[in-house]
Every structure is written in structure tokens, then in C-alpha cells.
Design an enzyme around this catalytic site. Structure first.
Site, mmCIF file in Angstrom:
data_model
loop_
_atom_site.group_PDB
_atom_site.id
_atom_site.type_symbol
_atom_site.label_atom_id
_atom_site.label_comp_id
_atom_site.label_asym_id
_atom_site.label_seq_id
_atom_site.Cartn_x
_atom_site.Cartn_y
_atom_site.Cartn_z
ATOM 1 N N ASP A 94 75.624 51.319 40.603
ATOM 2 C CA ASP A 94 76.924 51.299 39.940
ATOM 3 C C ASP A 94 76.839 52.207 38.716
ATOM 4 O O ASP A 94 75.796 52.775 38.426
ATOM 5 C CB ASP A 94 77.336 49.862 39.597
ATOM 6 C CG ASP A 94 76.440 49.247 38.548
ATOM 7 O OD1 ASP A 94 75.445 49.876 38.141
ATOM 8 O OD2 ASP A 94 76.737 48.116 38.126
ATOM 9 N N ASP A 297 79.373 43.300 47.903
ATOM 10 C CA ASP A 297 78.106 43.028 47.225
ATOM 11 C C ASP A 297 78.273 41.818 46.333
ATOM 12 O O ASP A 297 79.372 41.543 45.859
ATOM 13 C CB ASP A 297 77.654 44.231 46.371
ATOM 14 C CG ASP A 297 78.386 44.300 45.037
ATOM 15 O OD1 ASP A 297 77.981 43.579 44.099
ATOM 16 O OD2 ASP A 297 79.366 45.056 44.927
ATOM 17 N N CYS A 337 68.888 29.067 63.403
ATOM 18 C CA CYS A 337 68.631 30.281 62.615
ATOM 19 C C CYS A 337 67.258 30.829 62.990
ATOM 20 O O CYS A 337 66.280 30.090 63.069
ATOM 21 C CB CYS A 337 68.679 29.957 61.124
ATOM 22 S SG CYS A 337 68.297 31.382 60.072
ATOM 23 N N CYS A 339 65.547 33.104 61.254
ATOM 24 C CA CYS A 339 64.844 33.720 60.122
ATOM 25 C C CYS A 339 63.416 33.175 60.051
ATOM 26 O O CYS A 339 63.108 32.127 60.622
ATOM 27 C CB CYS A 339 65.599 33.486 58.815
ATOM 28 S SG CYS A 339 65.277 31.908 58.007
ATOM 29 N N CYS A 342 63.242 29.497 58.720
ATOM 30 C CA CYS A 342 63.653 28.441 59.649
ATOM 31 C C CYS A 342 62.712 28.323 60.846
ATOM 32 O O CYS A 342 62.555 27.248 61.411
ATOM 33 C CB CYS A 342 65.089 28.678 60.117
ATOM 34 S SG CYS A 342 66.286 28.409 58.792
ATOM 35 N N HIS A 368 65.972 33.085 53.801
ATOM 36 C CA HIS A 368 66.958 32.481 54.704
ATOM 37 C C HIS A 368 68.369 32.970 54.340
ATOM 38 O O HIS A 368 69.148 33.354 55.217
ATOM 39 C CB HIS A 368 66.902 30.950 54.652
ATOM 40 C CG HIS A 368 68.108 30.312 55.272
ATOM 41 N ND1 HIS A 368 68.248 30.152 56.638
ATOM 42 C CD2 HIS A 368 69.263 29.846 54.705
ATOM 43 C CE1 HIS A 368 69.429 29.614 56.895
ATOM 44 N NE2 HIS A 368 70.065 29.411 55.742
HETATM 45 ZN ZN LIG Z 1 67.051 30.551 58.349
#
Ligand SMILES: [Zn+2]
Length: 398
Positions: A94, A297, A337, A339, A342, A368
Site C-alpha cells: 500500500d 485483504d 478441512c 489443511c 486439521c 487453518h
Molecule cells: Zn483446517
């Protein structure tokens, strides 16, 4: 040489929602996309390799913080911000304006929560005039004067793929007259930013030609539709920018924010990618992609994680890992999930990490939340491609 391009892939027949690709010298961004905040050249508690593995396409850093510490010259000596923090993908900075003015006036998030006036933060903005903004460093109290030219020079040194024109982030608790005066000054600052950006003498030898960076204009005008319209006209017709960001005050309620973004989005064209500054609530994203927003964002995914909140697909949107009901729960945050957190750790373990202040807890929860946001954006992109955004939004909440 790989350069920049913006291509629309599909457009919804039911709304302004669209998918597209922003090509940059550091890779492509499939849109709509979420941009994660590496404010001070660091994603809080997550390294750049983990962020990439969690599906992150693009991150951003803040000129304001980096100019104060460690300084843009030091980063330029590393060959730019990509090398400094070892992030190989697309990067945005920015202009510094947002932080100066949000620290000076209070932030957009505080504004939407209605507590801007209650902010106990010390105000750092000293003076704003035609030339630029004078403010006090929060690190050592020394005075800095930031101008459009200076902002572009610093952003050149940082070397992000996408940079922003210097603007004043107008607070909402000012009248229309101030908003109009501020908007017109921001337009003049945008022109000065572009003059500086296009000045070949401002290029650093290490970053080569102008093809290495592109600049976004910023639409101002607060909550006033006639001012927003004037700013859209200015940005689309009077200055030559690669992308458009929607900045300034979005009002004091979510309803007002949707109204402002929808008004602006409906008047923008297909020739520029559109970025919405500072919004990251999944509910808002489902809603605002329909106004043609291509990138978002917000600091929220990692900030929430540090406070023990894991994002989930429910109306509430998150759970608090500190809650004692997770003490003996052997399930992951979300059984569906995929990820790393998880797939490998239970709610019980994460609860324990937060209860004992083990810092790996911040990392696991942040991972996560980052994966969650990237997965959300992927689902939204697929939904737009088959023009089933409303239906997929219903399916999202399980
Ligand atoms: Zn997750």
C-alpha cells in the site's frame, strides 16, 4: 519477459460477479482472491513456505511500517521485499497513506464497529496539507513527511508487483465538504503518484523496466454517491492505472458498506481488476464478489487465530478454541478441512496449546484460517464459473 495482464474468465449473468486472472512477473492470481497481510514483512506466526502450501496466491506489506523499520533502503539492498522475506509469489504494497490516516483518525474496522471515537490509540498524524502528510513515528517519536513522490520512491525500493497511489483515508465522522476537499486532494496526489511512477529516473537499476510493477488508483468519496461517481470518473478517464482499489470511508454499518461497494462496483468496467481495501469477513466476501470485487485483504485470518478463533463454515463463522468444551474433543477443527492442522491435530490439543500459551498454537490456528480463506475463494470462483453463487453460499454453511 513475463509481464502483467488482466483477463476476465467468466462473468455471472445474475450479478457483477466474475472470475479472472491477474498475471504478474511473480506468478498468476486467480480471482476473486484473498490477499494476506504480511504487515511488517511477516505473516504473523506463519512462514512464507507454509503460506504457499496453504494455497496463498498473494500477500501484502505496509509501506508505512517498513519505511519506519527497517527502512526501504535496507530492503532494496536485499533486492527488494520478495527476497527480503523470501516470498516468491505476487506481492502488493500500500502507499502508506492508509496507516498514517487510520492511526491519525482511527481505522476503518473501528469505524464499522462504531468505536472510532473511543480509540485510545495515540494519534500520530500531525499535519496534512497539499504537499503531503507530517506524522510522528510510533517507534522513536521522530517526524516523517510523506508525499506522493516519496511514497512511490519507497514502493519502488520495496519492489512489490502491485503498488498503490498515495491517498488520504478520509474518516467517516467528517462532513461532506471535508470528504469532497480530501477526495480532490487525493486525486491530485494520485496524479503526482503516477507522474512519479512513470518517471524513468525513479526506476531502480536492480528492478529494471516499468514492466516490473503496476499501480492501482483508489476511488474516494466516502458514503456520498455523487462524490464516489466523480472519483470513479477521475480514476477511469483521467489517469492511467492498471487496477482500481475502493478506499475511503465505507460508512459506519455493514449495510452502508454493502451499499457503497455495490454502488461503486456497478459503475466500474471490466478493464481493471478491482480491490476492496480492508474487508475479510467471509459473509462480506460472499456478498461483495457480486459487486465485481476481484481481490480482498484483511488482517483478520491471522489476527483471529492469535486470539484463539478458528474460522468455520457456520453462520457464527468461528469457534473459540479456549472454550472448555474442546478440552477432551479428539476431532479436528473441521473434519472436512484438508489443511495440515486439521489433518494432524485435535481440538483437544489446540485447546491445550492455547491454555498453556505454547506459541505453536498461533501457527497451527493461523494455518487453518489461511487455508480456510483460500478454500473459500476457490469455492467462490467455481460457483461464479457455473453461475451458482447464491446456491453455493447456502451450501457453504454446514
Ligand atoms: Zn483446517
Amino acid at each position: 519477459m513475463i509481464n502483467f495482464s488482466w483477463k476476465i474468465k467468466s462473468i455471472s449473468k445474475k450479478s457483477k460477479a466474475r472470475t479472472g486472472i491477474i498475471q504478474t512477473p511473480h506468478g498468476n492470481i486467480s480471482t476473486p482472491a484473498f490477499i494476506f497481510c504480511a504487515t511488517k514483512a511477516a505473516l504473523k506466526s506463519v512462514n512464507t513456505f507454509q503460506a504457499k502450501e496453504a494455497g496463498t496466491q498473494i500477500i501484502l506489506s505496509n509501506t508505512y511500517h517498513l519505511m519506519l523499520q527497517p527502512g526501504s533502503k535496507l530492503i532494496a539492498d536485499h533486492g527488494g521485499l520478495h527476497n527480503f522475506m523470501n516470498w516468491k509469489g505476487p506481492l502488493l504494497t500500500d502507499s502508506g497513506g492508509f496507516q498514517i490516516f487510520s492511526l491519525g483518525h482511527g481505522s476503518v474496522a473501528e469505524e464499522i464497529k462504531g468505536n472510532r471515537n473511543n480509540s485510545k490509540k495515540k494519534k500520530s498524524l500531525i499535519k496534512i496539507d497539499e504537499e503531503g502528510a507530517l506524522f510522528k513515528s510510533y517507534i522513536d517519536g521522530s517526524n516523517y513527511f510523506l508525499t506522493p513522490e516519496k511514497s512511490i520512491e519507497i514502493q519502488r525500493e520495496l519492489g512489490a508487483d502491485i503498488i498503490l497511489v498515495f491517498d488520504e483515508c478520509t474518516p467517516f465522522n467528517v462532513d461532506k465538504k471535508y470528504t469532497a476537499t480530501s477526495m480532490q486532494r487525493s486525486h491530485r496526489w494520485a496524479q503526482r503518484s503516477l507522474n512519479s511512477f512513470n518517471n524513468k529516473n525513479s526506476f531502480l537499476p536492480s528492478f529494471g523496466s516499468s514492466g516490473k510493477q503496476k499501480i492501482y488508483g483508489i476511488i474516494q468519496g466516502g458514503i456520498y454517491e455523487d462524490l464516489r461517481e466523480e472519483s470513479i470518473e477521475y480514476n477511469l478517464n483521467n489517469i492511467d492505472v492498471f487496477g482500481i482499489a475502493i478506499g475511503g470511508s465505507l460508512g459506519s454499518t455493514k449495510e452502508q458498506m454493502y451499499k457503497v461497494v455495490n454502488f461503486v462496483g456497478n459503475k466500474l468496467d471490466v478493464h481493471h481488476p478491482v480491490h476492496l481495501l480492508g474487508i475479510g469477513d467471509p459473509k462480506d466476501i460472499w456478498n461483495l464478489v457480486k459487486s465485481g470485487i476481484d481481490t480482498f485483504d484483511c488482517v483478520s485470518p491471522t489476527r483471529l487465530a492469535r486470539h484463539g478463533s478458528a474460522l468455520i463454515r457456520s453462520k457464527e463463522g468461528k469457534i473459540n478454541i479456549n472454550n472448555s468444551k474442546y478440552k477432551k474433543n479428539t476431532n479436528p477443527i473441521d473434519i472436512n478441512c484438508s489443511c495440515n492442522t486439521c489433518r494432524n491435530y485435535s481440538l483437544s490439543y489446540l485447546h491445550h496449546l492455547f491454555k498453556t500459551n505454547e506459541i505453536i498454537g498461533f501457527n497451527l490456528l493461523s494455518l487453518h484460517n489461511i487455508f480456510f480463506m483460500n478454500n473459500l475463494m476457490q469455492i467462490i470462483r467455481r460457483a461464479i464459473e457455473v453461475d451458482q453463487l447464491d446456491e453455493e453460499e447456502m451450501n457453504w454453511y454446514i
